[in-house]
Write a protein that holds these residues in place. Sequence first.
Motif, PDB file in Angstrom:
ATOM      1  N   ILE A 179       0.823  -1.216   0.000  1.00  0.00           N
ATOM      2  CA  ILE A 179       0.000   0.000   0.000  1.00  0.00           C
ATOM      3  C   ILE A 179       0.859   1.268   0.000  1.00  0.00           C
TER       4      ILE A 179
ATOM      5  N   GLN B 235      -3.406  -9.862  10.619  1.00  0.00           N
ATOM      6  CA  GLN B 235      -3.472  -8.509  10.057  1.00  0.00           C
ATOM      7  C   GLN B 235      -3.596  -8.555   8.535  1.00  0.00           C
TER       8      GLN B 235
ATOM      9  N   ASP C 164       1.972  -3.413   6.980  1.00  0.00           N
ATOM     10  CA  ASP C 164       2.640  -2.829   5.824  1.00  0.00           C
ATOM     11  C   ASP C 164       4.030  -2.300   6.147  1.00  0.00           C
TER      12      ASP C 164
ATOM     13  N   LEU D 105      -8.220   1.778  14.095  1.00  0.00           N
ATOM     14  CA  LEU D 105      -7.768   0.391  14.171  1.00  0.00           C
ATOM     15  C   LEU D 105      -7.546   0.005  15.632  1.00  0.00           C
TER      16      LEU D 105
ATOM     17  N   PHE E 151      -6.923  -7.339   6.057  1.00  0.00           N
ATOM     18  CA  PHE E 151      -6.887  -6.343   4.993  1.00  0.00           C
ATOM     19  C   PHE E 151      -6.951  -6.974   3.604  1.00  0.00           C
TER      20      PHE E 151
ATOM     21  N   HIS F  91       2.302  -2.397  12.364  1.00  0.00           N
ATOM     22  CA  HIS F  91       1.293  -2.676  11.351  1.00  0.00           C
ATOM     23  C   HIS F  91       1.909  -3.420  10.165  1.00  0.00           C
TER      24      HIS F  91
END
Length: 210
Positions: free
Chosen positions: A11, A92, A61, A163, A96, A59
């Motif tokens: 992302i 996680q 990413d 989140l 997503f 997180h």
Amino acid sequence: MRIETFELPPIGTNAYLLTDDDRKEAILIDAPQMAWERVSGVLDGSGINLVAVLLTHGHFDHVMGASAFNRQGTPVYAHADDREMMSKLKEQVAMFGIPTAVDEPQIDHWFDTSKPLELLGRSIDIRHTPGHCPGNVTLVFPEEKAAFVGDVIFAGGIGRTDLPGGSFPVLERSIKEQIYTLPPETTIFPGHGPTSTVDHERLNNPFVLV
């Protein structure tokens, strides 16, 4: 110190390679998907040794490429408040809808915010900046007037707080007490998007006003 930015999948997360050519050493800040491929492509044959990977938070990413550095024996650092989050990396990624297999990162060192971290011949200040998530840290290089902020603040924006572990009041306090108190000319290197400065965000960020 040279700073190279890689915007990486899935992302568009920024990873930063910081290199001291005189010492022949480098560190990486954050490890998105494909970070190892990009970093190894830059360092192979250069004689420069990657001495650490510093994760701004847990997180997916920002950490899903960290296990590749584990396999290379590069020490990985993170904040212990995101320990549980990183232990659930596969959950996680599934939440997503990212269609890829991942390995949980292994953390060699937990940040100690009570004292500077010594790397690249420099003292790096570790500021705990939760609110986007419990373990977000800001890595400050006072000599270079550079702050790597993870997802606590962006150019003209802030990290999301909806989140698990997020809180806008906590995020607002982190920004006011830990980001806006840095020297105004400090460059902000965020986890997504372009750079900014402390002074610009203090005067213009519409989400956290002083």
